[in-house]
Every structure is written in structure tokens, then in C-alpha cells.
Design an enzyme around this catalytic site. Structure first.
Site, PDB file in Angstrom:
ATOM      1  N   GLY A  12       0.785  -1.236   0.000  1.00 34.00           N
ATOM      2  CA  GLY A  12       0.000   0.000   0.000  1.00 34.00           C
ATOM      3  C   GLY A  12       0.814   1.282   0.000  1.00 34.00           C
ATOM      4  N   ILE A  93      -8.144 -10.522 -10.862  1.00 32.99           N
ATOM      5  CA  ILE A  93      -8.766 -10.396 -12.185  1.00 32.99           C
ATOM      6  C   ILE A  93     -10.109  -9.723 -11.988  1.00 32.99           C
ATOM      7  CG2 ILE A  93      -9.694 -11.632 -14.177  1.00 32.99           C
ATOM      8  CD1 ILE A  93      -7.528 -13.779 -13.598  1.00 32.99           C
ATOM      9  N   LEU A  94     -10.259  -8.555 -12.609  1.00 35.58           N
ATOM     10  CA  LEU A  94     -11.427  -7.719 -12.309  1.00 35.58           C
ATOM     11  C   LEU A  94     -12.709  -8.290 -12.889  1.00 35.58           C
ATOM     12  CD1 LEU A  94     -10.198  -4.081 -12.868  1.00 35.58           C
ATOM     13  CD2 LEU A  94     -10.552  -5.288 -10.714  1.00 35.58           C
ATOM     14  N   HIS A 110       0.381   1.323 -13.214  1.00 36.96           N
ATOM     15  CA  HIS A 110       1.191   0.193 -13.692  1.00 36.96           C
ATOM     16  C   HIS A 110       2.663   0.616 -13.715  1.00 36.96           C
ATOM     17  CE1 HIS A 110       2.087  -3.527 -15.767  1.00 36.96           C
ATOM     18  NE2 HIS A 110       2.900  -2.824 -16.526  1.00 36.96           N
ATOM     19  N   ASP A 151      -4.398  -3.881 -18.970  1.00 37.00           N
ATOM     20  CA  ASP A 151      -3.539  -2.691 -19.110  1.00 37.00           C
ATOM     21  C   ASP A 151      -3.764  -1.962 -20.441  1.00 37.00           C
ATOM     22  OD1 ASP A 151      -2.314  -3.215 -16.633  1.00 37.00           O
ATOM     23  OD2 ASP A 151      -0.805  -4.489 -17.557  1.00 37.00           O
ATOM     24  N   ALA A 180       8.200   7.938  -9.942  1.00 41.91           N
ATOM     25  CA  ALA A 180       7.066   7.966 -10.877  1.00 41.91           C
ATOM     26  C   ALA A 180       5.724   7.649 -10.199  1.00 41.91           C
ATOM     27  CB  ALA A 180       7.318   6.999 -12.033  1.00 41.91           C
ATOM     28  N   GLU A 181       5.559   6.420  -9.684  1.00 40.98           N
ATOM     29  CA  GLU A 181       4.233   6.007  -9.199  1.00 40.98           C
ATOM     30  C   GLU A 181       3.672   6.942  -8.129  1.00 40.98           C
ATOM     31  OE1 GLU A 181       3.784   1.778  -8.316  1.00 40.98           O
ATOM     32  OE2 GLU A 181       5.642   1.407  -9.389  1.00 40.98           O
TER      33      GLU A 181
HETATM   34  C1  GRF Z   1       3.091  -1.041  -7.567  1.00 39.04           C
HETATM   35  O1  GRF Z   1       4.288  -1.287  -8.223  1.00 39.04           O
HETATM   36  C2  GRF Z   1       2.012  -0.780  -8.571  1.00 39.04           C
HETATM   37  O2  GRF Z   1       2.454  -0.110  -9.694  1.00 39.04           O
HETATM   38  C3  GRF Z   1       1.622  -2.170  -8.942  1.00 39.04           C
HETATM   39  O3  GRF Z   1       1.660  -2.886  -7.724  1.00 39.04           O
HETATM   40  C4  GRF Z   1       2.582  -2.274  -6.841  1.00 39.04           C
HETATM   41  C5  GRF Z   1       1.859  -1.952  -5.570  1.00 39.04           C
HETATM   42  O4  GRF Z   1       2.679  -1.495  -4.553  1.00 39.04           O
HETATM   43  N1  GRF Z   1       0.380  -2.186  -9.663  1.00 39.04           N
HETATM   44  P1  GRF Z   1       2.060  -0.879  -3.238  1.00 39.04           P
HETATM   45  O5  GRF Z   1       1.108  -1.904  -2.646  1.00 39.04           O
HETATM   46  O6  GRF Z   1       1.347   0.394  -3.609  1.00 39.04           O
HETATM   47  O7  GRF Z   1       3.215  -0.629  -2.326  1.00 39.04           O
END
Ligand code: GRF
Length: 207
Positions: A12, A93-94, A110, A151, A180-181
Site C-alpha cells: 500500500g 482479475i477484475l 502500472h 492494461d 514515478a508512481e
Molecule cells: C506497484 O508497483 C504498482 O504499480 C503495482 O503494484 C505495486 C503496488 O505497490 N500495480 P504498493 O502496494 O502500492 O506498495
């Protein structure tokens, strides 16, 4: 106020980035109304509770059939009456019903620059292993809307991250998250919350 439900499976850290961004005012007009995990022991649930956000587990293990789980998941999401569903590391799987219900109202993060290193089997460390195996010099992350494919929905935001010579999958994963994320996921929510996203002809634009 944009009501946001977040679906998670693991640590998370992306959820935490969103929680922090709301607290710090980097995301405005937004309330995280609930967090759902398919795993009981997901640390993400604790992060939510620590922030005073309702959190629950909906596990396939608690249902006899996949259909029953799918229905329970949809009901749990709907109960929060979200305007936006955020998949932040949700490894399930959604159900098609969920995808249909939240068309253009559900985003996913992603850890690669889609359409590279995405689709079936590309999740977690595997993505970064393959980036290194191919000798890529640049990777990154993508926030996209969720459609029926894997995706494949409209891309909203992407950010590039450099691959360094001695990277391991773990080191690269961490850099992609930090640079990035954890940046573009809050940014995407803020854009949506403030009416700055347009979806046209299957493409998404920040306007
Ligand atoms: C992240 O790398 C996200 O991009 C992918 O799963 C991972 C989740 O990490 N879809 P976290 O649970 O947010 O630490």
C-alpha cells in the site's frame, strides 16, 4: 468532493502516497471513502485504518464461487458510493461487472511505460526483471483508465525513470515507485477531482 475508493492487495505504498497527498493539500476536492483488499493481511489495510479511513477485506477465500466473490466485491465497492475507483496494486482479475459499472471512473497504476512490459503476467518485480533483461535505458510508470483488456485502457499520465547500470529488480522497482508512481497517481486523482480530464475517442487528456 470526489469520493474515492482504493483497491489494494499489498503493502500500500501507493495508497500511502494518495493519503499523504490529500493531507498535504496536493490533492484537493477529494475524500478517500474506503479501502478494500482481497488479502486479510495486506499492510495497506493498516495504513488506511491509521489514517481513519474505513477498510475491509473481501477475499475470494471466503466465497464458494468466483461469481459470489465478484458480486461481493462489486457490492463492497458500490457501498462506498465512489465517484472514482483507484486500483493501487490490486492483484485480482477484475469482474466485468465492476469494469462496466465504473467505465471511465476507474484508474490503475502500472509500473512500466505502457505498452511496454504490460499485459498478462507483467506485475510486481517481474516487470522490472524484464526491463533489465532487455537492457532498457528508460522505464517508468503509467496511470490509465481501466477497460475490459489487460492494461489496455486510455493512458492518462506517464513518467519516465532512468535505468542505471547496476540496478537489481528491487532497486529499479523502488526508483520507479519514488520517482514515478507516488507522483503520478496522486497527480491523476487531483486532475480528475478538479475536472481536468477529458476522455475522447478512447484517449484520455489532462486539460
Ligand atoms: C506497484 O508497483 C504498482 O504499480 C503495482 O503494484 C505495486 C503496488 O505497490 N500495480 P504498493 O502496494 O502500492 O506498495
Amino acid at each position: 468532493m470526489l469520493r474515492v475508493a482504493v483497491l489494494v492487495s499489498g503493502g500500500g505504498t501507493n495508497l500511502q502516497a494518495v493519503i499523504d497527498a490529500v493531507k498535504e493539500g496536493k490533492i484537493t476536492n477529494t475524500e478517500i471513502v474506503g479501502v478494500i483488499s482481497n488479502k486479510k493481511d495486506a499492510y495497506a489495510l493498516e495504513r488506511a485504518r491509521n489514517a481513519g479511513i474505513p477498510a475491509q477485506c473481501v477475499s475470494p477465500k471466503d466465497y464458494e464461487t468466483r461469481e459470489q466473490f465478484n458480486e461481493a466485491l462489486l457490492a463492497a465497492v458500490k457501498a462506498y458510493q465512489p465517484d472514482l475507483v483507484v486500483l493501487a496494486g490490486f492483484l485480482v482479475i477484475l469482474p466485468e461487472l465492476l469494469i462496466r459499472e465504473y467505465k471511465n471512473r476507474m484508474i490503475n497504476i502500472h509500473p512500466s511505460l505502457i505498452p511496454s512490459f504490460c499485459g498478462k503476467g507483467f506485475y510486481g518485480l517481474k516487470v522490472h526483471e524484464e526491463v533489465l533483461a532487455r537492457g532498457c535505458k528508460v522505464t517508468g510508470a503509467t496511470v490509465h483508465f481501466v477497460d475490459e483488456g489487460c492494461d489496455s485502457g486510455p493512458i492518462l499520465l506517464q513518467r519516465a525513470v532512468a535505468v542505471e547500470k547496476d540496478d537489481t529488480p528491487e532497486i529499479l522497482q523502488r526508483r520507479v515507485m519514488e520517482q514515478a508512481e507516488w507522483q503520478i497517481l496522486p497527480q491523476a486523482i487531483n486532475l480528475i477531482a478538479n475536472g481536468k480530464v477529458e476522455i475522447k475517442d478512447g484517449h484520455a487528456y489532462a486539460v
